[in-house]
Design a protein around this motif. Sequence first.
Motif, short mmCIF file in Angstrom:
data_model
loop_
_atom_site.label_atom_id
_atom_site.label_comp_id
_atom_site.label_asym_id
_atom_site.label_seq_id
_atom_site.Cartn_x
_atom_site.Cartn_y
_atom_site.Cartn_z
N LYS A 15 0.84 -1.19 0.00
CA LYS A 15 0.00 0.00 0.00
C LYS A 15 0.88 1.24 0.00
CE LYS A 15 -3.88 -2.11 2.48
NZ LYS A 15 -4.75 -2.02 3.69
N CYS A 16 0.31 2.32 -0.52
CA CYS A 16 1.04 3.59 -0.55
C CYS A 16 1.18 4.12 0.88
CB CYS A 16 0.29 4.60 -1.43
SG CYS A 16 1.13 6.19 -1.61
N LYS A 17 2.36 4.68 1.17
CA LYS A 17 2.59 5.23 2.49
C LYS A 17 1.66 6.42 2.74
CE LYS A 17 7.46 3.86 2.60
NZ LYS A 17 8.87 4.32 2.69
N PRO A 18 1.16 6.57 3.94
CA PRO A 18 0.25 7.67 4.27
C PRO A 18 0.89 9.04 3.97
CG PRO A 18 0.27 6.05 6.03
CD PRO A 18 1.37 5.66 5.10
N GLY A 19 0.13 9.89 3.29
CA GLY A 19 0.60 11.24 2.97
C GLY A 19 1.43 11.32 1.71
N ILE A 24 7.14 2.97 -3.92
CA ILE A 24 7.70 1.95 -4.80
C ILE A 24 8.33 0.84 -3.94
CG2 ILE A 24 9.38 1.45 -6.61
CD1 ILE A 24 9.07 4.30 -7.60
N PHE A 25 7.97 -0.39 -4.27
CA PHE A 25 8.50 -1.57 -3.59
C PHE A 25 9.32 -2.36 -4.61
CE2 PHE A 25 4.55 -0.24 -1.68
CZ PHE A 25 4.81 -0.25 -0.32
N TRP A 26 10.54 -2.80 -4.17
CA TRP A 26 11.47 -3.41 -5.12
C TRP A 26 11.55 -4.92 -4.92
CZ3 TRP A 26 12.78 -0.21 -8.84
CH2 TRP A 26 12.73 1.16 -8.59
N ASP A 27 11.68 -5.63 -6.03
CA ASP A 27 11.77 -7.09 -6.03
C ASP A 27 13.19 -7.50 -5.67
OD1 ASP A 27 11.29 -9.76 -6.36
OD2 ASP A 27 11.41 -9.71 -8.56
N GLY A 28 13.32 -8.42 -4.72
CA GLY A 28 14.64 -8.89 -4.31
C GLY A 28 15.21 -9.92 -5.26
N LYS A 29 14.39 -10.47 -6.14
CA LYS A 29 14.84 -11.52 -7.05
C LYS A 29 15.36 -10.94 -8.36
CE LYS A 29 13.24 -15.71 -9.40
NZ LYS A 29 12.10 -16.64 -9.61
N GLN A 30 14.59 -10.01 -8.97
CA GLN A 30 14.97 -9.46 -10.27
C GLN A 30 15.42 -8.01 -10.10
OE1 GLN A 30 15.35 -10.69 -13.49
NE2 GLN A 30 16.25 -8.65 -13.67
N LYS A 43 -1.76 -0.02 -8.97
CA LYS A 43 -0.45 -0.67 -8.90
C LYS A 43 0.04 -0.98 -10.31
CE LYS A 43 -1.55 -2.89 -4.47
NZ LYS A 43 -1.69 -4.17 -3.73
N SER A 44 1.34 -0.75 -10.53
CA SER A 44 1.93 -1.06 -11.83
C SER A 44 3.39 -1.45 -11.65
CB SER A 44 1.81 0.13 -12.78
OG SER A 44 2.42 1.28 -12.21
N TYR A 45 3.85 -2.39 -12.49
CA TYR A 45 5.24 -2.83 -12.45
C TYR A 45 6.10 -1.83 -13.24
CZ TYR A 45 3.60 -7.34 -10.70
OH TYR A 45 3.04 -8.33 -9.93
N ILE A 46 7.28 -1.54 -12.71
CA ILE A 46 8.21 -0.64 -13.39
C ILE A 46 9.58 -1.28 -13.44
CG2 ILE A 46 6.95 1.43 -12.63
CD1 ILE A 46 9.25 1.84 -10.58
N PHE A 47 10.41 -0.74 -14.33
CA PHE A 47 11.82 -1.14 -14.40
C PHE A 47 12.65 0.12 -14.28
CE2 PHE A 47 15.69 -1.57 -17.00
CZ PHE A 47 16.32 -2.58 -16.30
#
Length: 433
Positions: A15-19, A24-30, A43-47
């Motif tokens: 979830k988006c941080k309040p305020g 953005i949350f990052w994948d530890g695998k890729q 929500k959307s995936y980015i590179f």
Amino acid sequence: MKWDNFTSERVASFKCKPGAKQSIFWDGKQSGLGLRVTASGTKSYIFQTELHGKTMRITIGNYPAWSISDAQTEAARLKVKTDQGIDPRQEAAEEKAAKQASEAARKAQEAREIVTVGQAWEEYVTARKPLWSELHIRDHDKVMQAGGDARKRSKKLTEPGSLATLAKIRLVDLTPELVTEWAQTEAMTRPTRARLALRLLRAFLNWCGRHSTYKAIVTSNPAQNNDARESLGKAKVKHDVLQREQLLAWFKAIKQIQNPIISAYLQTLLLTGARREEIASLRWQDIDFQWNSLTINDKVEDFRVIPLTPYVANLLSALTRRNEWVFSSPTAASGRLTDPSIAHRKACAIAGLDLTLHGLRRSFASLCEWIEMPAGIAAQIQGHKPQGVREQNYIRRPLDLLRMWHVKIESWILKEAGINFIPTQAGLCVVKK
């Protein structure tokens, strides 16, 4: 920056941080794969990576339309590209441009094989119609009409237009030789109409040469050749004009026309020296009966203001106000007078005269010589382009100066026509038979 291997449960819980507007949350695998979450919950995936010393971020796709594995695969592909120094955005843009070029080439080839002159002509007229006058539109319709339609005022069917024989020919097959052959045929029966048709055809083909699709077909202008022009000959200078001694017969015949709109129109055309379409398109809002002036849509300038002379004011004030047009027509689709030439030819036949509508404009200019009106004043009233440096840059004539001469020529013409009138205080006139 927190790195967690993406799982279905984690991605669903982000979830988006309040305020904040987004988190953005990052994948530890890729490497480089992230999930952007907006304040609204989208929500959307980015590179994201570094390329040529600058941060680059690309949107992969929306969640949950894209699965985690698909997003990781796409991020891996983008990572390989950027590691090689390739900008995926530029690559994608080039691929899109190549596809568009290929599609344009395909459409051009299809058009080359099937589009006819008539089909392209219809598209041309539709595209240019907002920029043209009604008369110019009508000219384009007439030269390409197939013919065989019923007439409104005659039992005869309409004739094919001058360019009708070219309508079904493929645009790619239109050659200078074919245009010359067409011109030689038309020259035997209607050279005047064909000269107009050739000019319209030439302008049409110039437009095709600029068209996104047709420019691949029309690489040169087949109508721009000397053989076709020479086959049609040069237009002869017209000399039809009302002589001083013919004014009586002309006015007598015109005043006997049963349609008062046409009768007033023809008299106004002569007494103002204006172009036929300028008077036909006159609106009530263009007339100032208080200050006795006419505002005319000008061919050279946007508009010009000329005097409203007493007799013309009398003619116009007596007309019925059906709509916005001064010379209205209850039967015409446009609501205004469109073709008064038939009534004029009949009246001239009764008077024993051979005179065109444009001949009335020529007559005004010629008759002004009788009262020694300065040529510059007559030209300004008629809407001719100023001639010479002095006329163009220095002479600025007030309306009252034009009025002095315009009233004088009207009075002289009416006297020669045997029409007695007495101007009233309101600037109108009382006609004595």
